[in-house]
Design an enzyme around this catalytic site. Structure first.
Site, PDB file in Angstrom:
ATOM      1  N   GLU A 155      35.332   4.284  29.774  1.00 26.20           N
ATOM      2  CA  GLU A 155      34.879   5.281  28.800  1.00 26.20           C
ATOM      3  C   GLU A 155      33.845   6.215  29.424  1.00 26.20           C
ATOM      4  OE1 GLU A 155      33.730   3.410  25.120  1.00 26.20           O
ATOM      5  OE2 GLU A 155      35.806   3.228  24.495  1.00 26.20           O
ATOM      6  N   GLU A 313      41.976  -0.004  23.837  1.00 26.23           N
ATOM      7  CA  GLU A 313      41.056  -0.843  23.058  1.00 26.23           C
ATOM      8  C   GLU A 313      41.154  -0.470  21.593  1.00 26.23           C
ATOM      9  OE1 GLU A 313      36.911  -0.548  24.040  1.00 26.23           O
ATOM     10  OE2 GLU A 313      37.273  -0.611  26.192  1.00 26.23           O
TER      11      GLU A 313
END
Ligand code: GAL
Length: 669
Positions: A155, A313
């Protein structure tokens, strides 16, 4: 030269799994993990994301034994691995030896070691260490049979989207020099004649640090562009090492495409990705979070250029970072997972496999919760594995849409700067309002960038497309001329790419296309609403508009602009251009979208469905169609459909009884 295998290598069907952090667990638990993973049908795990400090406990000293064993064990169990570069969080020895790699806020606060991601993305020192670690990982594990995919960092830009360190300032100046060539060009673009901001050399330029009042808006906009580019540059540098050492293995990183993460322009990354991966978390407090989920999934597909993507995710149940973390209700995890698959995901993964006992995320749900296997969460984990296995043939099929919704990160950045007509404007809520109407009408849309070719779309909706280049404006006009029904909303086409107003009346870039000319914005006060002549109400926005070729579709029925146009339409070539110079209520938006779609000849995926039942199709090139039906209501519904119900493995002779909260995937006859 070996060619890179396309995703998903030899992971069969829809890949299933999550983040796996075995370094937090003793051996007996790791052995139990394998048993439970087999039971759940797990086939792909992200490993090593936050392992740098364990893999390299002291500079240059490595401990790979534990990871070797983990990978061997996973391989023996037939599980493939998305292996991380392990560079997502620098180890304490590194930040201690090189405190200059720490990031800084606009106020000058140093963000220290102790959480994660404490690095300055533009620091050459950090970059060198990250490249070295990446090469070490690639050389050690490049030939490991479990390796399916590289996972760069994690991320990127999540916690520190903007860094104001000295390293960042240096890189920002270099970026500006490349963009503008001369300091005069920068002065012109930034409008520095205003407030005595003229620069004599690039060396005088700073990142938009904390200042007495509003910082130069173009400086801020360019800093946002630079910061997004700098994260991409980091990705690219690490990826290039991976490509060099392991040319046969694809590379990705997990994006955060949702309505909250503002600062990475993922569209500008898409050409660099071997496969797009996204992380998505529901906002627990939002009763319509599944609509925002659908938007995020459509955006993921848009960034992937229509190709299948990885849901890297999401959560089995509650997260631990919202104000009040509600667990998911019965069936919600299945609905979420399959809604992503419906909109193009070929992998469903979670954060994380086993719920941690220590650390900042111990109350975040996982596939194996604290309470162990005798739980609804674990039973659902197993059941989801079974369902995804039954959907193996869906893999590789694609979603088709007649409608494009234009999403533009720079417009988001620019429209929400200081010193604007109303601070109540929230770009994402505007986007979501129009998306929600499409979702409720059962129409599938592609979420595309402002730079996308719009050929072939019957309808194009561009909410608050605030900042546009001449090219983008021309492309949108061309879509209308070619036959699309194009709808733009207020605060579109107001400024160019430098955030300079386009003069001569708003909305400058689209004045001619829309056949309107606005002489003044007229934002409404909080709580102030006015009525339109169709009886709907509108809040937040109005503007003093003249018709210069368009006809009024709605006018203001009360308020300061009574009788003036609020919604307009102009016939253009074989299509039309609509302008919504107001913010109608939900019903008003839905009615406008319905008129637009009727005019454009766009039908819902499955007409006649009850409200709250989502239908999306994926198509195979051979003509096979998979209809995903997701019942978000508590009521059982009857749906006319013929084909094979893949999850329940049965023929449907003409209708499906879909219980409240349930999902079906039908291979249609
Ligand atoms: C993501 C992150 C994961 C984990 C997760 C919790 O943003 O990539 O490492 O922190 O959130 O929701």
């Amino acid at each position: 030269m070996t060619t890179r295998q396309p995703w998903p290598l030899d992971v069969p069907g829809i890949a299933y799994g999550g983040d796996y952090n075995p370094e937090q667990w003793p051996l007996d638990i790791q052995l139990e993990d394998i048993e439970l993973m087999r039971e759940a049908g797990v086939g792909l795990l992200s490993v090593g994301i936050f392992s740098w400090a364990l893999l390299e406990p002291r500079e240059g000293v490595h401990d790979f034994a534990w990871l070797d064993q983990v990978l061997d064990r996973l391989h023996a169990a037939g599980i493939r691995v998305a292996l991380a570069t392990a560079t997502a969080s620098p180890p304490p020895w590194l930040t201690r030896a090189h405190p200059e790699i720490l990031p800084r806020t606009a106020e000058g606060t140093v963000l220290h070691q102790g959480a994660r991601q404490s690095y300055a993305i533009a620091s050459p020192v950090f970059r060198a260490y990250a490249l070295r670690m990446t090469r070490t990982m690639a050389e050690r594990y490049g030939d490991h049979p479990a390796l399916a995919l590289w996972h760069v960092d994690n991320e990127l830009g999540c916690h520190v989207p903007h860094d104001y360190s000295d390293a960042s300032a240096t890189a920002f100046r270099a970026w500006l020099e490349k963009r503008y060539g001369t300091v005069d060009a920068l002065n012109a673009a930034w409008g520095t004649a205003f407030w005595s901001q003229r620069y004599d050399t690039f060396d005088e330029v700073l990142p938009p640090l904390a200042a007495p009042t509003f910082v130069n808006p173009t400086q801020r906009l360019d800093f946002a562009r630079f910061s997004s580019d700098e994260h991409l540059a980091h990705y690219r540098a690490l990826r290039d090492v991976l490509r060099q050492v392991t040319p046969h293995v694809p590379t990705t990183t997990n994006f955060m495409m949702n309505t909250r993460n503002k600062w990475v322009d993922y569209f500008s990354w898409s050409a660099e990705m071997d496969v797009v991966a996204n992380d998505h978390y529901l906002v627990a407090a939002d009763p319509e979070a599944h609509i925002e989920l659908a938007l995020s999934a459509d955006l993921s597909r848009g960034v992937a250029g229509g190709a299948p993507w990885i849901l890297m995710e999401h959560s089995t149940s509650a997260v631990n970072w919202q104000p009040r973390n509600r667990p998911k209700g019965p069936g919600e995890m299945f609905r979420n997972s399959l809604a992503h698959v419906a909109r193009g995901a070929d992998a469903v993964m979670f954060f994380q496999w086993r719920q941690s006992l220590a650390g900042a995320e111990k109350y975040h749900s996982a596939m194996v919760p604290h309470a162990g296997r005798d739980t609804d969460v674990f039973r659902d984990t197993v059941e989801l594995g079974r369902r995804l296995k039954a959907l193996a043939e869906v893999r590789g099929s694609r979603v088709r849409a007649d409608v494009a919704l234009v999403f533009d990160y720079p417009s988001w950045w620019a429209a929400e700067q200081d010193g604007r007509p109303t601070e109540a404007l929230d770009y994402q809520s505007e986007l979501l309002r129009w998306y929600r109407a499409l979702w409720e009408l059962g129409v599938t849309a592609d979420v595309v960038s402002a730079d996308t070719a719009l050929d072939g779309y019957r309808a194009v909706i561009a909410p608050t497309l605030y900042s546009v280049t001449d090219r983008t404006a021309a492309r949108i006009a061309d879509a209308a001329t070619a036959g699309a029904s194009v709808l733009l909303t207020f605060l579109s086409g107001i400024v160019d790419e430098h955030d300079h107003v386009r003069p001569g009346g708003y909305p400058g870039a689209f004045r001619e296309l829309l056949g309107v000319r606005t002489e003044e914005f007229w934002p409404l006060q909080e709580g102030e609403t006015h009525t339109l002549d169709d009886g709907s109400t509108a809040d937040l926005w109005s503007e003093k508009t003249h018709l210069t070729g368009a006809t009024a579709v709605r006018t203001w029925a009360d308020g300061p602009l009574t009788g003036r146009p609020a919604v307009t339409r102009r016939a253009v070539g074989r299509g039309a251009a609509w302008y919504v110079a107001a913010r109608p209520d939900e019903d008003g938006v839905r009615r406008l979208v319905r008129s637009l779609l009727d005019e454009a000849g766009v039908a819902p995926e499955l007409p006649g469905l009850p409200a709250g039942v989502e239908a999306v199709r994926r198509h195979r090139p051979d003509g096979t169609r998979f209809l995903f039906l997701i019942n978000h209501t508590g009521q059982d519904v009857e749906i006319p459909v013929r084909g094979r119900d893949l999850i329940r493995d049965r023929e449907l002779a003409g209708h499906l009884a879909l219980p409240g909260g349930e999902v079906a995937v039908v291979r249609e006859d």
